[in-house]
Design a protein around this motif. Structure first.
Motif: not given
Ligand SMILES: *[C@@H]1O[C@H](CO)[C@@H](O)[C@H](O)[C@H]1NC(C)=O
Ligand SMILES: *[C@@H]1O[C@H](CO)[C@@H](O)[C@H](O)[C@H]1NC(C)=O
Ligand SMILES: *[C@@H]1O[C@H](CO)[C@@H](O)[C@H](O)[C@H]1NC(C)=O
Ligand SMILES: *[C@@H]1O[C@H](CO)[C@@H](O)[C@H](O)[C@H]1NC(C)=O
Ligand SMILES: *[C@@H]1O[C@H](CO)[C@@H](O)[C@H](O)[C@H]1NC(C)=O
Ligand SMILES: CC(=O)N[C@H]1CO[C@H](CO)[C@@H](O)[C@@H]1O
Length: 546
Positions: A369-378
């Protein structure tokens, strides 16, 4: 120091309710005088819900635009002769441009007028109350039994006395033959913040016995007689000190009920320090910010219903509903939950170097169930102070995937952004979780969590380093459960009476790990509600701000 920066972020939003507990029977003065300095009123949305035609901005209920009202409902007619789609639309219009008031539910009729007036008093500001309802020909009196400060305040405001009523008692001398017709009078019930008595619910009562008639003395500078023990309302009115924190909105702007440590006269204390009338408990409508007034209500009888059945037996009343009940249920907003993510901090310019793991509970054995998401902005808080740890908070925006409308993370636990610092109190139990080290500095491979209690004013543990408004301490008596190195940025989540989860804190700093005299210090997320809403956009928040 255990931790350094924090970080976090949430995507979707909140907007819900409150909490309460039982009233305080002790003899102590229930008024919290320090809180009075904040001058809270019915428009302070850190303390109370805004009306459906308002939204909460920077802690204040502000008028919504009419088109932001839900379209569902019956049309209403205003004193300006125009029809509006719903009550919310009319009130929103009135909120923006005071003047035209609510007239009646349904369409406007040519001759329909509502009139409230005072008779048999010594001055214009007092007397026995008479009303002419829109679809009735004659003026009628109001039965004393249904009349309280709540209705009296509305009547006075309707008559142009902005500070409402002074009292529901007065010496009025109606003609002696008048009582004959008082076997027929109107019962009225208001919520207290209406601008016209026409918005209240009227019921006609006929009984065989004489019923007293409602009268009122409206508040003016002349009628006021402040004493040493008067309570100063925010709207400038003064009332007897004993009327503060009794569940009754005597001030008219509710300022006498918003700073309470306990409540008088069996009224109900919300955890946010607000007293509400006892009959609001279990009435099917959430009144406390965190909803405690509607918890444990199975089998609870509504006090109102009891009252009606008793009077029916005793007096053989015939009743007839004359004005429909306003749809007040819509005043309680629905909870809208958001998604919570957390991760260890990172430099803003390198957003693309980071990923957000979701659904992860064990670092060694990745579950499907784990997945990795990309980051747009911090977005790091612009006033983050690395030496004092003030404003230790940041937002992370996830990159949208193609064809994806809303953020969706499988196996995630929804959590709301708290919008009021009064949602949770010292001694409330909350859950902290993270990947931080054990007390003996052992690495941790699976997600750990533990229950901690919120601790009030933490200055005694960290003098000169603890900022009450921005920080929150939490721990256990023996210090056995605590955040530790590597936990920073992790969530401290608290659940309200309706099991709605909030990200109350973000693990920030603390000294040592697991020692009772050094509780963990968290960023108090409620203090950053405006900062968060500024960055994610008002509209995202306001659309749920019923
Ligand atoms: C309007 O109310 C009806 C019935 O109460 C409901 O089925 C419908 O979804 C509502 N529409 C909106 C837009 O809320
Ligand atoms: C209401 O009735 C009173 C007395 O009958 C009258 O003086 C007053 O002008 C009326 N007010 C309105 C708003 O019609
Ligand atoms: C951090 O706070 C300290 C103490 O208030 C202050 O002296 C310092 O200038 C602050 N630093 C920043 C970067 O704001
Ligand atoms: C917290 O405690 C400090 C010192 O113990 C005191 O000066 C301060 O007024 C307290 N703050 C609150 C909100 O009670
Ligand atoms: C909240 O959750 C607890 C434990 O799961 C449950 O016992 C309780 O009834 C729930 N309360 C409400 C208001 O749903
Ligand atoms: C003063 C007044 O309005 N009296 C009325 C009371 O009701 C009776 C019967 O309905 C009328 O005849 C009176 O005129």
């Amino acid at each position: 120091m255990k931790l350094i920066h924090t970080v976090l972020l949430f995507l979707c939003f909140h907007l819900n309710l409150c909490v309460s507990s039982t009233s305080d029977p002790s003899q102590e003065d229930p008024v919290d005088s320090k809180c009075l300095l904040k001058k809270y009123t019915h428009l302070s949305c850190t303390k109370v819900f805004c009306q459906p035609w308002q939204k909460c901005i920077d802690g204040t209920c502000t008028c919504k635009l009419p088109y932001q009202c839900p379209k569902n409902g019956t049309s209403v007619c205003s004193t300006n002769g125009k029809s509006y789609l719903t009550y919310c639309h009319q009130k929103s219009f009135e909120c923006l441009r005071p003047g035209a008031k609510f007239l009646n539910q349904g369409t406007c009729t040519a001759e329909g007028k509502f009139n409230v007036s005072l008779s048999y008093g010594n001055t214009d500001s007092e007397g026995i109350v008479e009303v002419k309802l829109v679809d009735q020909k004659e003026k009628m009196f109001i039965c004393k039994r249904s009349w309280s400060m709540t209705e009296a305040n509305v009547a006075c405001v309707d008559l142009g006395f902005q500070q409402g009523a002074l009292s529901t008692q007065g010496r009025f001398y109606p003609p002696t033959d008048l009582h004959i017709n008082t076997t027929e009078c109107l019962h009225v019930q208001c919520r207290g913040l209406e601008t016209s008595l026409a918005e209240c619910t009227f019921t006609k009562k006929r009984t065989k016995i004489y019923q007293g008639l409602a009268g009122v003395v409206c508040y003016t500078q002349d009628t006021a007689s402040p004493t040493d023990r008067s309570f100063q309302c925010v709207n400038g009115k003064s009332i007897a000190w004993e009327k503060a924190c009794n569940g009754v909105n005597d001030c008219g702007d509710q300022s006498d009920e918003l700073c309470c440590k306990g409540c008088r006269d069996q009224s109900f204390l919300c955890k946010s320090g607000v007293c509400i009338p006892s009959q609001y408990k279990c009435n099917g409508e959430v009144d406390c910010l965190t909803g405690e007034d509607e918890v444990g209500c199975e089998g609870a009888r509504l006090p109102e219903t009891q009252g009606l059945s008793r009077s029916t037996q005793e007096e053989k009343e015939i009743e007839e509903l004359l004005t429909p009940d306003m749809d007040v249920v819509s005043i309680s907003p629905d909870p809208h939950r958001g998604l919570l993510l957390d991760l260890n901090f990172v430099r803003p310019s390198k957003a693309h170097h980071y990923g957000i793991w979701t659904g992860l509970v064990n670092r060694v054995k990745y579950n499907t169930a784990s997945a990795i998401e990309k980051v747009q902005k911090i977005i790091v808080h612009e006033n983050y102070n690395g030496s004092t740890y003030q404003n230790d908070i940041a937002l992370i925006e996830m990159k949208k995937k193609a064809n994806q409308k809303e953020c969706h993370i499988s196996n995630s636990i929804p959590a709301c952004v708290p919008w009021s610092p009064y949602l949770f109190q010292p001694n409330n139990r909350c859950i902290v979780s993270g990947w931080g080290r054990e007390k003996d500095n052992q690495k941790v491979f699976s997600l750990k969590w533990g229950e901690v209690k919120l601790i009030g004013n933490c200055s005694k543990f960290y003098s000169n380093r603890y900022y009450e408004e921005e920080m929150q301490c939490a721990g256990t008596e023996d210090g056995s459960i605590d955040a530790c190195k590597g936990d920073s940025g992790g969530p401290l989540v608290c659940m309200d009476a309706n099991n709605v989860t909030y990200v109350w804190g973000i693990v920030s700093w603390g000294e040592n790990c697991g020692k009772p005299e050094f509780p963990g210090v968290y960023t108090k997320v409620a203090n950053y509600f405006d900062w968060i809403s500024y960055h994610v956009g008002r509209s995202l928040i306001s659309q749920y701000n019923v």
